[in-house]
Design a protein around this motif. Structure first.
Motif, PDB file in Angstrom:
ATOM      1  N   VAL A   8      35.656  13.611 -38.593  1.00 33.95           N
ATOM      2  CA  VAL A   8      34.527  13.741 -39.511  1.00 33.95           C
ATOM      3  C   VAL A   8      33.341  13.004 -38.916  1.00 33.95           C
ATOM      4  CG1 VAL A   8      35.877  14.049 -41.626  1.00 33.95           C
ATOM      5  CG2 VAL A   8      35.328  11.733 -40.829  1.00 33.95           C
ATOM      6  N   ALA A   9      32.133  13.411 -39.329  1.00 31.60           N
ATOM      7  CA  ALA A   9      30.907  12.736 -38.907  1.00 31.60           C
ATOM      8  C   ALA A   9      29.963  12.701 -40.100  1.00 31.60           C
ATOM      9  CB  ALA A   9      30.267  13.470 -37.732  1.00 31.60           C
ATOM     10  N   GLY A  33      25.179   4.848 -26.244  1.00 32.22           N
ATOM     11  CA  GLY A  33      24.139   5.611 -26.913  1.00 32.22           C
ATOM     12  C   GLY A  33      24.132   5.413 -28.417  1.00 32.22           C
ATOM     13  N   THR A  34      23.069   5.881 -29.024  1.00 32.43           N
ATOM     14  CA  THR A  34      22.907   5.801 -30.473  1.00 32.43           C
ATOM     15  C   THR A  34      23.771   6.863 -31.129  1.00 32.43           C
ATOM     16  OG1 THR A  34      20.665   4.961 -30.187  1.00 32.43           O
ATOM     17  CG2 THR A  34      21.214   5.884 -32.345  1.00 32.43           C
ATOM     18  N   SER A  75      34.475  21.295 -30.361  1.00 29.51           N
ATOM     19  CA  SER A  75      33.949  20.932 -29.043  1.00 29.51           C
ATOM     20  C   SER A  75      34.913  19.966 -28.373  1.00 29.51           C
ATOM     21  CB  SER A  75      32.563  20.289 -29.172  1.00 29.51           C
ATOM     22  OG  SER A  75      32.662  19.057 -29.846  1.00 29.51           O
ATOM     23  N   PRO A  76      34.975  19.996 -27.051  1.00 31.71           N
ATOM     24  CA  PRO A  76      35.866  19.070 -26.355  1.00 31.71           C
ATOM     25  C   PRO A  76      35.308  17.651 -26.345  1.00 31.71           C
ATOM     26  CG  PRO A  76      34.640  20.379 -24.776  1.00 31.71           C
ATOM     27  CD  PRO A  76      34.294  20.911 -26.137  1.00 31.71           C
ATOM     28  N   ALA A 130      23.977  10.337 -29.175  1.00 32.40           N
ATOM     29  CA  ALA A 130      25.054  10.488 -28.198  1.00 32.40           C
ATOM     30  C   ALA A 130      25.956  11.658 -28.585  1.00 32.40           C
ATOM     31  CB  ALA A 130      25.861   9.194 -28.127  1.00 32.40           C
ATOM     32  N   ASP A 131      26.551  12.282 -27.592  1.00 34.36           N
ATOM     33  CA  ASP A 131      27.568  13.323 -27.803  1.00 34.36           C
ATOM     34  C   ASP A 131      27.053  14.498 -28.638  1.00 34.36           C
ATOM     35  OD1 ASP A 131      30.069  14.553 -27.609  1.00 34.36           O
ATOM     36  OD2 ASP A 131      30.955  13.396 -29.248  1.00 34.36           O
ATOM     37  N   GLY A 132      25.746  14.743 -28.618  1.00 38.44           N
ATOM     38  CA  GLY A 132      25.191  15.880 -29.349  1.00 38.44           C
ATOM     39  C   GLY A 132      25.351  15.789 -30.853  1.00 38.44           C
ATOM     40  N   GLN A 133      25.511  14.575 -31.381  1.00 39.38           N
ATOM     41  CA  GLN A 133      25.755  14.415 -32.814  1.00 39.38           C
ATOM     42  C   GLN A 133      24.577  14.856 -33.677  1.00 39.38           C
ATOM     43  OE1 GLN A 133      26.789  10.252 -33.048  1.00 39.38           O
ATOM     44  NE2 GLN A 133      28.972  10.711 -33.096  1.00 39.38           N
TER      45      GLN A 133
END
Length: 140
Positions: A8-9, A33-34, A75-76, A130-133
């Protein structure tokens, strides 16, 4: 085929004169990263409960209120390549929530003991997460 890790995000927003998003940085690992609060769902755990738990563990914020589910993303993992399925949620924080604070991560996950510098930033964001969040922010 490998089953994806279920995650979850949280897009936790605070509305004052403008809409702001809760983000954090790793105090001892700025290269990470943020980020927004996110993490794995425990076996048998409801997704909404998982997102509230992750917010509390990673930021200490216990007053966020779920609004709705935003998206489900497959996504991986950027480091391992392992499959992940992440459900993004929109939550609201009270307008009087602090602007910024430091929080030591609780719980028994791999992040336990880390210190995160939490803060609200205006949307649109000044820099990517970060990580395309930040991929689903346009759905807020």
């Amino acid at each position: 085929m490998t089953r994806p890790r279920i995650r979850v995000a949280a897009y936790v927003v605070r509305r004052r004169d403008i809409t702001e998003l809760l983000v954090f940085d790793h105090v001892d690992a700025p290269e990470a990263g943020t980020q927004i609060p996110a993490g794995g769902v425990r076996p048998g755990e409801d997704l909404e409960h998982a997102v509230l738990r992750e917010i509390a563990e990673e930021t200490g914020l216990a007053t966020a209120v779920p609004v709705r589910q935003i998206a489900v993303e497959d996504s991986p993992h950027p480091g391992t390549g392992q499959p992940r399925r992440t459900t993004f949620f929109l939550l609201r924080a009270p307008a009087d929530t602090l602007d910024a604070w430091s929080h030591r991560v609780r719980g028994d996950d791999e992040d336990a003991g880390l210190v995160f510098a939490c803060r609200f930033v205006p949307i649109p964001l000044p820099q990517p997460l970060a990580d395309g969040q930040d991929a689903w922010l346009d759905r807020l």
